[in-house]
Design a protein around this motif. Structure first.
Motif, short mmCIF file in Angstrom:
data_model
loop_
_atom_site.label_atom_id
_atom_site.label_comp_id
_atom_site.label_asym_id
_atom_site.label_seq_id
_atom_site.Cartn_x
_atom_site.Cartn_y
_atom_site.Cartn_z
N LEU A 191 -40.56 30.33 -2.90
CA LEU A 191 -39.97 31.87 -2.53
C LEU A 191 -41.16 33.01 -2.97
O LEU A 191 -41.35 33.80 -2.41
N SER A 192 -41.82 32.75 -4.06
CA SER A 192 -42.72 33.81 -4.52
C SER A 192 -44.25 33.62 -3.57
O SER A 192 -44.84 34.48 -3.72
N THR A 193 -44.54 32.31 -3.16
CA THR A 193 -45.78 32.21 -2.20
C THR A 193 -45.54 31.86 -1.11
O THR A 193 -46.29 31.51 -0.36
N ALA A 194 -44.21 32.36 -0.47
CA ALA A 194 -43.94 31.92 0.86
C ALA A 194 -44.57 32.76 2.10
O ALA A 194 -45.13 33.84 1.72
N LEU A 195 -45.05 32.23 2.89
CA LEU A 195 -45.97 32.68 4.14
C LEU A 195 -44.91 32.79 5.28
O LEU A 195 -44.01 32.06 5.29
N ILE A 196 -45.28 33.35 6.21
CA ILE A 196 -44.46 33.77 7.30
C ILE A 196 -44.42 32.29 8.01
O ILE A 196 -45.32 32.00 8.59
N SER A 197 -43.29 31.94 8.37
CA SER A 197 -43.28 30.69 8.91
C SER A 197 -42.85 30.72 10.49
O SER A 197 -43.41 29.91 11.18
N ASP A 198 -42.26 31.74 10.81
CA ASP A 198 -41.87 31.82 12.28
C ASP A 198 -41.57 33.37 12.48
O ASP A 198 -40.34 33.74 12.75
N ALA A 199 -42.57 34.02 12.55
CA ALA A 199 -42.06 35.67 12.88
C ALA A 199 -41.69 35.99 14.15
O ALA A 199 -40.88 36.67 14.36
N ASN A 200 -41.96 34.99 15.37
CA ASN A 200 -41.34 35.24 16.49
C ASN A 200 -40.07 34.97 16.68
O ASN A 200 -39.16 35.68 17.41
N GLY A 201 -39.57 34.00 15.76
CA GLY A 201 -38.21 33.70 15.73
C GLY A 201 -37.43 34.73 14.92
O GLY A 201 -36.33 35.20 15.43
N GLY A 202 -38.05 35.24 14.21
CA GLY A 202 -37.44 36.36 13.39
C GLY A 202 -37.33 37.47 14.27
O GLY A 202 -36.16 38.24 14.05
N ILE A 203 -38.07 37.84 14.95
CA ILE A 203 -38.17 39.21 15.77
C ILE A 203 -37.17 38.93 16.77
O ILE A 203 -36.66 39.80 17.34
N ALA A 204 -37.16 37.77 17.48
CA ALA A 204 -36.10 37.36 18.36
C ALA A 204 -34.44 37.60 17.92
O ALA A 204 -33.77 37.94 18.71
N ILE A 205 -34.42 37.25 16.57
CA ILE A 205 -33.08 37.37 16.24
C ILE A 205 -32.69 38.87 15.94
O ILE A 205 -31.67 39.11 16.34
N VAL A 206 -33.67 39.67 15.71
CA VAL A 206 -33.62 41.38 15.71
C VAL A 206 -33.42 41.75 17.00
O VAL A 206 -32.46 42.39 17.11
N ARG A 207 -34.24 41.11 17.92
CA ARG A 207 -34.12 41.70 19.41
C ARG A 207 -32.78 41.31 20.06
O ARG A 207 -32.03 42.22 20.48
N ILE A 208 -32.22 40.29 19.70
CA ILE A 208 -30.90 39.80 20.34
C ILE A 208 -29.75 40.40 19.81
O ILE A 208 -28.86 40.81 20.39
N GLY A 209 -29.60 40.57 18.18
CA GLY A 209 -28.87 41.25 17.59
C GLY A 209 -28.58 42.61 17.90
O GLY A 209 -27.44 43.15 18.22
N VAL A 210 -29.78 43.44 18.20
CA VAL A 210 -29.81 44.93 18.39
C VAL A 210 -28.94 45.03 19.83
O VAL A 210 -28.20 45.83 19.98
N ALA A 211 -29.64 44.13 20.76
CA ALA A 211 -29.13 44.33 22.25
C ALA A 211 -27.55 43.98 22.28
O ALA A 211 -26.87 44.85 23.14
N LEU A 212 -27.29 43.05 21.37
CA LEU A 212 -25.73 42.84 21.55
C LEU A 212 -24.65 44.00 20.92
O LEU A 212 -23.75 44.35 21.42
N ILE A 213 -25.40 44.43 19.65
CA ILE A 213 -24.84 45.56 19.25
C ILE A 213 -24.53 46.75 20.03
O ILE A 213 -23.60 47.55 20.33
N LEU A 221 -25.06 46.82 23.23
CA LEU A 221 -24.21 46.31 24.53
C LEU A 221 -22.95 46.83 24.49
O LEU A 221 -22.23 47.00 25.42
N MET A 222 -22.23 46.67 23.36
CA MET A 222 -20.90 47.19 23.13
C MET A 222 -20.60 48.45 23.54
O MET A 222 -19.45 48.69 24.05
N HIS A 223 -21.52 49.41 23.62
CA HIS A 223 -21.24 50.84 23.90
C HIS A 223 -21.06 50.82 25.45
O HIS A 223 -19.91 51.35 25.92
N PRO A 224 -21.84 50.58 26.27
CA PRO A 224 -21.39 50.67 27.67
C PRO A 224 -20.57 49.69 28.25
O PRO A 224 -19.65 50.07 29.06
N LEU A 225 -20.25 48.63 27.41
CA LEU A 225 -18.97 47.57 27.92
C LEU A 225 -17.72 48.50 27.40
O LEU A 225 -16.72 48.26 28.48
N HIS A 226 -17.75 49.01 26.38
CA HIS A 226 -16.53 49.88 26.17
C HIS A 226 -16.30 51.07 27.29
O HIS A 226 -15.20 51.08 27.68
N GLY A 227 -17.31 51.54 27.47
CA GLY A 227 -17.26 52.60 28.70
C GLY A 227 -16.72 52.14 29.95
O GLY A 227 -16.01 52.48 30.64
#
Length: 144
Positions: free
Chosen positions: A9-31, A33-39
């Motif tokens: 844990l103390s010496t960890a290197l970035i293992s998959d920054a692309n995968g991490g940013i994909a999780i953020v990208r998809i999560g934010v999109a889904l969150i 998206l609920m606004h226009p779907l409600h509309g």
């Protein structure tokens, strides 16, 4: 011999920054998206949203309300499909920023807890969208 977990844990290197940013990208999109779907499922609210926007001084509030829903929808779909990521982030950021200024700022910082309805969640979304933009921003190769 395996390295102890605490040392990992103390010496960890970035293992998959692309995968991490994909999780953020998809999560934010889904969150978001609920606004226009409600509309779309509660069409009676869109004219009221338009009246609210007109009351703030924006021209053609009804058209603007539909434009907000359309931008949120297209931007979320773009993020989910990993297409047009930069304009999608920018579209969301503009709408969230206006929401922070016109709706949430009057309630202070906190969404829940010491306050209610504040800017905290919008700021988190803006931060996440900024991180996604940073990851997708075109870069030039260093000169050799």
């Amino acid at each position: 011999m395996p390295i102890p977990f605490q040392k990992q844990l103390s010496t960890a290197l970035i293992s998959d920054a692309n995968g991490g940013i994909a999780i953020v990208r998809i999560g934010v999109a889904l969150i978001i998206l609920m606004h226009p779907l409600h509309g779309y499922f509660h069409l009676e609210n869109i004219p009221r949203f338009g009246e609210y926007l007109s009351g703030l001084g924006y021209p053609m509030g009804g058209l603007l309300a539909w434009l907000v829903l359309l931008i949120q929808t297209l931007s979320s779909v773009g993020l989910l499909l990993n297409r047009y990521v930069l304009p999608a982030c920018m579209g969301h950021m503009v709408i969230i920023s206006f929401g922070l200024v016109h709706v949430h700022a009057q309630y202070g910082w906190y969404v829940v807890g010491p306050g209610q309805g504040g800017m905290e969640w919008g700021f988190i979304l803006l931060t996440a969208l900024s991180a996604v933009m940073w990851a997708y921003w075109p870069r030039t190769a260093p000169a050799k």
